[in-house]
Design an enzyme around this catalytic site. Structure first.
Site, PDB file in Angstrom:
ATOM      1  N   TYR A 213      94.501 -24.402  70.455  1.00 31.29           N
ATOM      2  CA  TYR A 213      94.247 -22.917  70.880  1.00 31.29           C
ATOM      3  C   TYR A 213      95.394 -22.565  71.858  1.00 31.29           C
ATOM      4  CZ  TYR A 213      92.138 -18.479  72.323  1.00 31.29           C
ATOM      5  OH  TYR A 213      92.105 -17.202  72.675  1.00 31.29           O
TER       6      TYR A 213
ATOM      7  N   SER B 241      96.715 -14.891  75.420  1.00 33.40           N
ATOM      8  CA  SER B 241      95.472 -15.274  76.150  1.00 33.40           C
ATOM      9  C   SER B 241      96.048 -15.991  77.395  1.00 33.40           C
ATOM     10  CB  SER B 241      94.811 -16.506  75.447  1.00 33.40           C
ATOM     11  OG  SER B 241      93.945 -17.103  76.173  1.00 33.40           O
TER      12      SER B 241
HETATM   13  P1  NDP Z   1      86.183 -11.306  68.334  1.00 32.45           P
HETATM   14  O1  NDP Z   1      85.441 -12.910  67.667  1.00 32.45           O
HETATM   15  O2  NDP Z   1      85.339 -10.414  68.787  1.00 32.45           O
HETATM   16  O3  NDP Z   1      87.173 -10.823  67.436  1.00 32.45           O
HETATM   17  C1  NDP Z   1      88.050 -11.558  66.637  1.00 32.45           C
HETATM   18  C2  NDP Z   1      88.406 -10.693  65.435  1.00 32.45           C
HETATM   19  O4  NDP Z   1      89.531 -11.357  64.682  1.00 32.45           O
HETATM   20  C3  NDP Z   1      87.313 -10.205  64.464  1.00 32.45           C
HETATM   21  O5  NDP Z   1      87.444  -8.788  64.185  1.00 32.45           O
HETATM   22  C4  NDP Z   1      87.519 -11.133  63.226  1.00 32.45           C
HETATM   23  O6  NDP Z   1      87.299 -10.339  62.093  1.00 32.45           O
HETATM   24  C5  NDP Z   1      89.266 -11.468  63.386  1.00 32.45           C
HETATM   25  N1  NDP Z   1      89.410 -12.358  62.502  1.00 32.45           N
HETATM   26  C6  NDP Z   1      89.526 -13.653  62.621  1.00 32.45           C
HETATM   27  N2  NDP Z   1      89.767 -14.442  61.632  1.00 32.45           N
HETATM   28  C7  NDP Z   1      90.551 -13.419  60.862  1.00 32.45           C
HETATM   29  C8  NDP Z   1      91.252 -13.553  59.661  1.00 32.45           C
HETATM   30  N3  NDP Z   1      91.326 -14.782  58.791  1.00 32.45           N
HETATM   31  N4  NDP Z   1      91.710 -12.389  59.316  1.00 32.45           N
HETATM   32  C9  NDP Z   1      91.516 -11.129  59.721  1.00 32.45           C
HETATM   33  N5  NDP Z   1      90.890 -11.005  60.964  1.00 32.45           N
HETATM   34  C10 NDP Z   1      90.372 -12.210  61.394  1.00 32.45           C
HETATM   35  O7  NDP Z   1      86.964 -11.971  69.590  1.00 32.45           O
HETATM   36  P2  NDP Z   1      87.667 -10.942  70.605  1.00 32.45           P
HETATM   37  O8  NDP Z   1      88.028  -9.562  70.173  1.00 32.45           O
HETATM   38  O9  NDP Z   1      87.831 -11.636  71.768  1.00 32.45           O
HETATM   39  O10 NDP Z   1      89.401 -11.618  69.975  1.00 32.45           O
HETATM   40  C11 NDP Z   1      90.609 -10.822  69.868  1.00 32.45           C
HETATM   41  C12 NDP Z   1      91.777 -11.642  70.097  1.00 32.45           C
HETATM   42  O11 NDP Z   1      91.686 -11.898  71.788  1.00 32.45           O
HETATM   43  C13 NDP Z   1      91.823 -13.040  69.644  1.00 32.45           C
HETATM   44  O12 NDP Z   1      93.253 -13.069  69.228  1.00 32.45           O
HETATM   45  C14 NDP Z   1      91.605 -14.165  71.015  1.00 32.45           C
HETATM   46  O13 NDP Z   1      92.246 -15.252  70.644  1.00 32.45           O
HETATM   47  C15 NDP Z   1      91.723 -13.074  72.097  1.00 32.45           C
HETATM   48  N6  NDP Z   1      91.371 -13.518  73.347  1.00 32.45           N
HETATM   49  C16 NDP Z   1      90.147 -13.268  73.521  1.00 32.45           C
HETATM   50  C17 NDP Z   1      89.671 -13.742  74.771  1.00 32.45           C
HETATM   51  C18 NDP Z   1      88.289 -13.500  75.000  1.00 32.45           C
HETATM   52  O14 NDP Z   1      87.862 -14.164  76.096  1.00 32.45           O
HETATM   53  N7  NDP Z   1      87.365 -12.663  74.433  1.00 32.45           N
HETATM   54  C19 NDP Z   1      90.529 -14.315  75.982  1.00 32.45           C
HETATM   55  C20 NDP Z   1      91.897 -14.170  75.362  1.00 32.45           C
HETATM   56  C21 NDP Z   1      92.481 -13.907  74.188  1.00 32.45           C
HETATM   57  P3  NDP Z   1      86.613 -10.914  60.729  1.00 32.45           P
HETATM   58  O15 NDP Z   1      85.715 -11.909  61.242  1.00 32.45           O
HETATM   59  O16 NDP Z   1      85.858  -9.665  60.278  1.00 32.45           O
HETATM   60  O17 NDP Z   1      87.919 -11.321  59.856  1.00 32.45           O
END
Ligand code: NDP
Length: 247
Positions: free
Chosen positions: A153, A140
């Protein structure tokens, strides 16, 4: 091209994981999708197949090493190899340290750091045997700069970068041709804010995201371009930020 590559994605049930699966599917990639919400994975797999890719999925909690190992095994059983492993699962329940939200701290450490480590641990033995592979870790902009409220975070996302650089050097030493890429997004319009537990922080972030966030397809494209680079070169660090986002 992502053409025919076997790509494992954690956190594939929404946001960046989902968008990456769909974009790679258009190139005919073989996708192995993991996350906890299996119903969403099923829907995304069906969409992937319609777009020209192949997909299998499995309910996977990245905080459980056995489940992550089992996701890797699914890839091998169904497709025989793992070309790319994307450690994307993550949460962002930011808050100031004095709130002492220990459960949020632990969850971020378990999902964002340990989940990434378990993914690396599961994928590398197969890539080592293949003498090829690509690990893509999602960090990030918060992994490049900390601010008030982002302590844990940011710490997890700095950790992802530290782990990635050590891994890169270890892979060079192992002479296994495994590429390592860190993708660090800025404000991207996904469901990530739903993981914020502090109502005040959430309201502030929602305002910020409304003003600046860009569509998730921008990150998917970045990931695809990193994969498409010739195998003798790797983008090791990519920051993909909205043009108008300051920090
Ligand atoms: P979302 O919330 O849309 O996606 C997060 C994903 O992580 C979901 O598919 C969720 O699936 C999964 N997840 C959460 N906990 C678990 C777990 N214990 N085991 C397996 N899967 C898990 O957000 P983003 O797509 O934005 O996030 C994706 C990545 O991008 C993250 O690492 C985030 O930190 C990073 N990021 C995002 C930014 C943004 O602005 N959106 C900025 C910078 C970084 P489920 O709940 O079904 O398990």
């Amino acid at each position: 091209m992502a053409d025919e590559k076997v790509v494992v994605i954690t956190g594939a049930s929404s946001g960046i994981g989902e968008a990456s699966a769909e974009l790679l599917a258009k190139d005919g990639a073989k996708l192995v999708l993991g996350a906890r919400r299996e119903n969403l994975l099923k829907e995304i797999s069906e969409k992937v197949e319609k777009l020209g890719g192949q997909a299998v999925y499995q309910s996977t909690d990245v905080t459980d090493d056995d489940q992550v190992e089992s996701l890797a095994k699914l890839a091998i059983d169904k497709f025989g190899r793992i070309d790319v492993w994307i450690n994307n699962a993550g949460i962002m329940p930011q808050s100031i340290l004095s709130e002492k939200k220990i459960q949020d701290w632990n969850n971020m450490i378990d999902i964002n750091i340990k989940g990434t480590l378990y993914g690396i641990g599961a994928a590398i033995p197969y890539m080592d045997k293949q003498k090829s592979g690509h690990i893509i870790n999602v960090s990030s902009v918060a992994g490049h700069q900390a601010h008030q409220g982002s302590a844990v975070y940011s710490a997890t996302k700095y950790a992802v970068r530290a782990i990635s650089e050590s891994l890169r050097q270890e892979m060079v030493d192992a002479k296994n041709n495994v590429r390592v890429t860190v993708v660090s997004p800025g404000a991207i319009n996904t469901g990530l804010l739903s993981s914020v537990t502090d109502p005040q922080v959430k309201a502030g972030m929602e305002k910020f995201y409304e003003a600046y966030s860009i569509p998730v397809e921008r990150v998917a494209l970045t990931i695809k371009q990193a994969i498409d680079l010739p195998a003798d070169a790797a983008w090791n660090e990519v920051v993909i930020r909205p043009t108008n986002q300051l920090g």
